[in-house]
Design a protein around this motif. Structure first.
Motif: not given
Lengths: 107, 190
Positions: A29, A47-53, A55, A57, B59, B71-72, B75, B101-102, B107
């Motif tokens: 990520g 950003s991490p939330g967007t990246m995690y989601g 990946l 999906k 989540r 991962m967080y 960043y 974070i978005f 997202s």
């Protein structure tokens, strides 16, 4: 190609496109975010939330696959289906670009 | 009384995650950093008065917490605590840094949709439970005499469940409505 997958992913969001594009090489990520930052001159920061989601999906839909874990980071790489989606999307963007320059597709 | 810790009661509903994050940032700037939360109670520890950004992520489903938190961390987001499906992160405020974070609306919408889906499932499960209770009462009438304690107990329980269900529907429904409005605003900010 699965029509449903195609309908969901094409046209792609900018984030989605860059993630899939970068995963032609195995990466995780944060590595992808750094690469995209470089490619776009710092214009696009994922950003991490967007990246995690994204990946999660894409993995669920079979566009990318988990390859291995390295120091608690999950690495992914594009699959055959993902490559097909990327090619279709690239063709769409190229047509868009050609048309914007006033060049006819057939001529 | 320990001066290094503080416990505050505060209620934030499921559509108020941004308000909750803002309040936690405010508390941190006042010198109290979040340690954990149980939903209604927030436990803080004293800390230097600094500007930290807090963010909540929702989540559900299969989550490999180790790689998710890593991962967080990559960043620069510090994992603080988890309450049910909500993950709390914080990051010190620096000029020119991304504060969410978005990074795209898609997202943000996705998270709102997940919160809605999860709570609709909970509501549905609760109503199934009430239905089952009614079915059981019907059968119960055949072995509990009409005026018996058991019969009264079932009736009381059923009325309580229905009332609880209506109150729950009112609150959760209102929150779901606010989440849908949030989605519409994200889809069309104009």
């Amino acid at each position: 190609m699965d029509e449903k997958i195609k309908r969901v992913y094409i046209p792609m969001t900018e984030t989605g496109f860059y993630i899939l594009f970068c995963l032609q090489e195995e990466n995780h990520g944060y590595g992808i975010t750094q690469k995209v930052r470089q490619m776009t001159g710092g214009e696009i920061l994922i950003s991490p939330g967007t990246m995690y989601g994204s990946l999660s999906k894409m993995e669920k839909d079979g566009l990318i696959a988990f390859t291995r874990e390295e120091e608690k980071r999950k690495l992914y790489q594009i699959t055959e289906l993902g490559t097909e989606i990327l090619k279709t999307e690239l063709a769409r963007i190229e047509r868009l670009y050609r048309n914007s320059k006033g060049v006819s597709v057939n001529g | 009384m320990d001066r290094n810790t503080l416990t505050e009661r505060q209620v934030f509903y499921i559509a108020e995650f941004n308000e909750e994050a803002a309040w936690l940032s405010f508390m941190h700037a006042e010198g109290w950093k979040l340690v954990k939360t149980t939903g209604f109670k927030y436990h803080f520890e004293s800390c230097p008065q600094e500007e930290w950004i807090y963010q909540l992520d929702f989540r559900d489903g299969n989550l490999d917490e180790t790689s998710y938190i890593q991962m967080y961390a990559d960043y620069g987001w510090e994992f603080v605590t988890r309450f049910r499906h909500w993950y709390y992160f914080r990051k010190i405020r620096t000029a020119g840094d991304d504060m969410s974070i978005f990074s795209d609306n898609e997202s943000k919408i996705e998270m709102c949709r997940k919160v809605i889906g999860h709570h609709v499932m909970i509501l549905a499960a609760y109503y199934l439970f009430i239905l089952a209770l009614f079915a059981f009462m019907m059968c119960g009438n055949s072995f509990a005499a009409p005026d018996s304690f058991l019969n009264g107990f079932f009736e009381g329980a059923a009325v309580g469940c229905i009332l609880g269900g209506l109150i729950g529907l009112f609150f959760v429904g209102n929150q779901l409505h606010r989440l849908r409005r949030k989605i519409r605003q994200l889809q069309n900010p104009l």
